[in-house]
Write an enzyme that holds these catalytic residues in place. Sequence first.
Site, PDB file in Angstrom:
ATOM      1  N   ASP A  99       0.875  -1.065  -0.381  1.00  0.00           N
ATOM      2  CA  ASP A  99       0.393   0.241   0.211  1.00  0.00           C
ATOM      3  C   ASP A  99       0.435   1.235  -0.132  1.00  0.00           C
ATOM      4  OD1 ASP A  99       0.477  -0.095   2.678  1.00  0.00           O
ATOM      5  OD2 ASP A  99      -0.742   0.249   3.400  1.00  0.00           O
ATOM      6  N   ASP A 307      -8.132  -7.188   1.015  1.00  0.00           N
ATOM      7  CA  ASP A 307      -6.424  -7.186   2.313  1.00  0.00           C
ATOM      8  C   ASP A 307      -7.388  -7.532   3.840  1.00  0.00           C
ATOM      9  OD1 ASP A 307      -6.273  -3.923   1.433  1.00  0.00           O
ATOM     10  OD2 ASP A 307      -5.633  -4.108   3.670  1.00  0.00           O
ATOM     11  N   CYS A 345     -11.574 -28.299   9.953  1.00  0.00           N
ATOM     12  CA  CYS A 345     -10.856 -27.464   8.906  1.00  0.00           C
ATOM     13  C   CYS A 345      -9.906 -28.719   8.585  1.00  0.00           C
ATOM     14  CB  CYS A 345     -10.298 -26.393  10.152  1.00  0.00           C
ATOM     15  SG  CYS A 345      -9.117 -24.973   9.069  1.00  0.00           S
ATOM     16  N   CYS A 347      -6.677 -27.613   8.160  1.00  0.00           N
ATOM     17  CA  CYS A 347      -5.292 -26.614   8.542  1.00  0.00           C
ATOM     18  C   CYS A 347      -4.675 -27.729   9.131  1.00  0.00           C
ATOM     19  CB  CYS A 347      -5.073 -24.971   8.980  1.00  0.00           C
ATOM     20  SG  CYS A 347      -5.900 -25.457  10.621  1.00  0.00           S
ATOM     21  N   CYS A 350      -5.238 -27.531  13.085  1.00  0.00           N
ATOM     22  CA  CYS A 350      -6.788 -28.559  13.081  1.00  0.00           C
ATOM     23  C   CYS A 350      -6.347 -30.071  13.064  1.00  0.00           C
ATOM     24  CB  CYS A 350      -7.635 -28.634  12.325  1.00  0.00           C
ATOM     25  SG  CYS A 350      -8.720 -26.403  12.745  1.00  0.00           S
ATOM     26  N   HIS A 376      -4.565 -21.309  11.746  1.00  0.00           N
ATOM     27  CA  HIS A 376      -5.727 -21.551  11.682  1.00  0.00           C
ATOM     28  C   HIS A 376      -6.775 -20.539  10.952  1.00  0.00           C
ATOM     29  CE1 HIS A 376     -10.169 -23.348  11.871  1.00  0.00           C
ATOM     30  NE2 HIS A 376     -10.300 -21.949  12.730  1.00  0.00           N
TER      31      HIS A 376
HETATM   32 ZN   LIG Z   1      -7.527 -24.806  11.352  1.00  0.00          ZN
END
Ligand SMILES: [Zn+2]
Length: 410
Positions: A99, A307, A345, A347, A350, A376
């Site tokens: 930016d 963003d 999830c 990720c 998780c 996460h």
């Molecule tokens: Zn997660």
Amino acid sequence: MIAFPVEGFGFTVGARLPGRRGRTGTIHTPHGVIQTPAFIAVGTKATVKAVLPESMAELGAQALLANAYHLYLQPGPDIVDAAGGLGRFMNWPGPTFTDSGGFQVLSLGVGHKKVLAMNTAGLAESDVIATGKTRLAHVDDEGVTFTSHLDGSKHRFTPEVSLQIQHQLGADIMFAFDECTTLLNTRGYQEQAVERTHQWARRCLAEHDRLTRERQDQPYQALFAVIQGAQHEDLRRRATRELAELVVDGRSFDGYGIGGALEKENLGAIVGWCCAELPEDKPRHLLGISEPDDFFTAIENGADTFDCVSPSRVARNAALYTPDGRFNVTTAAQRRNFAAVDVDCDCYTCTHYTRAYLHHLFKAREMLASTLATIHNERFIVRLVDNIRASIDRGTFDEFRGEFLGRYYR
Ligand SMILES: [Zn+2]
């Protein structure tokens, strides 16, 4: 399908949301493509706090946004330039944004939670909100003089300085230097700020053209205008039209950023006014957004990228997103909860750790707490926006929104 190749930068529109301005698309940059709508993760000081760039890639982040103001003060744009540009410096091979520094100059530059200083020439005392407050950032028609939030040193940003810094930083997408106002500014002041931002946009394009020619050995960097005008429809539309039509030295903006004063209640309307006036074949970025329902609103009204600092900021305060809303993992209820943060999830956090473990890490003030929580939350938002994109492709946007928000805010 619309495409416009500009020296390694381009945008293609994909599917459209019937009857509205939302669409899917692809932004092409010298460092790869961004499938839109896309969430752009924030790495203010050339790092997403607490997380390795490899983890950001693994969780599906398509691009990172760093801050020209922060990197100007520390380590200095010459260092980033000498390192081979922002992506190389931070070991992020994908697309990057910076930016312009305008927002931070006017907010951080005057100190947290202090009022924005203003050029009050020609305005009645009742027109200003900074009356009686110490002014540490001064706006004039040429630029902004401000005090560093790090060491109190004096600096000056002009449109030319901002572009010089951003060319040295080397991000794929840069923003023109603008004057960011607040909702508390008067109508008269908003008009002045829009006019000043337009004059600065003209100077940014000219400097961008000069620097692009001077740095021909570097990958092309795209320049986005920033649209101001606060909550006033006529100002927003006029500012948008004038920036969309602006051509300097044969060069126009590669895309557009919607900036400045936005409130949850008028977010959709403001994005819609701007996108109604913008050319269809260039990407639109919404600067700064916070909550999951805002993503649907922004996308529906025509924003392609946005963003958001929230996923990492709230993660460091132990607040975690789930399909059933946000919760704090430090509460007593989580102490013996051996389930994942979000059982659905995919990720890294998780699939390897429990709520009880995160509860322990936060309570023990271990650094890994921030890392796991951020992974996460970033994955949650990336996946949400991926799912919104897929729903536009499939023609199920409204069903998906109803389902997601119904559960999230229940
Ligand atoms: Zn997660």
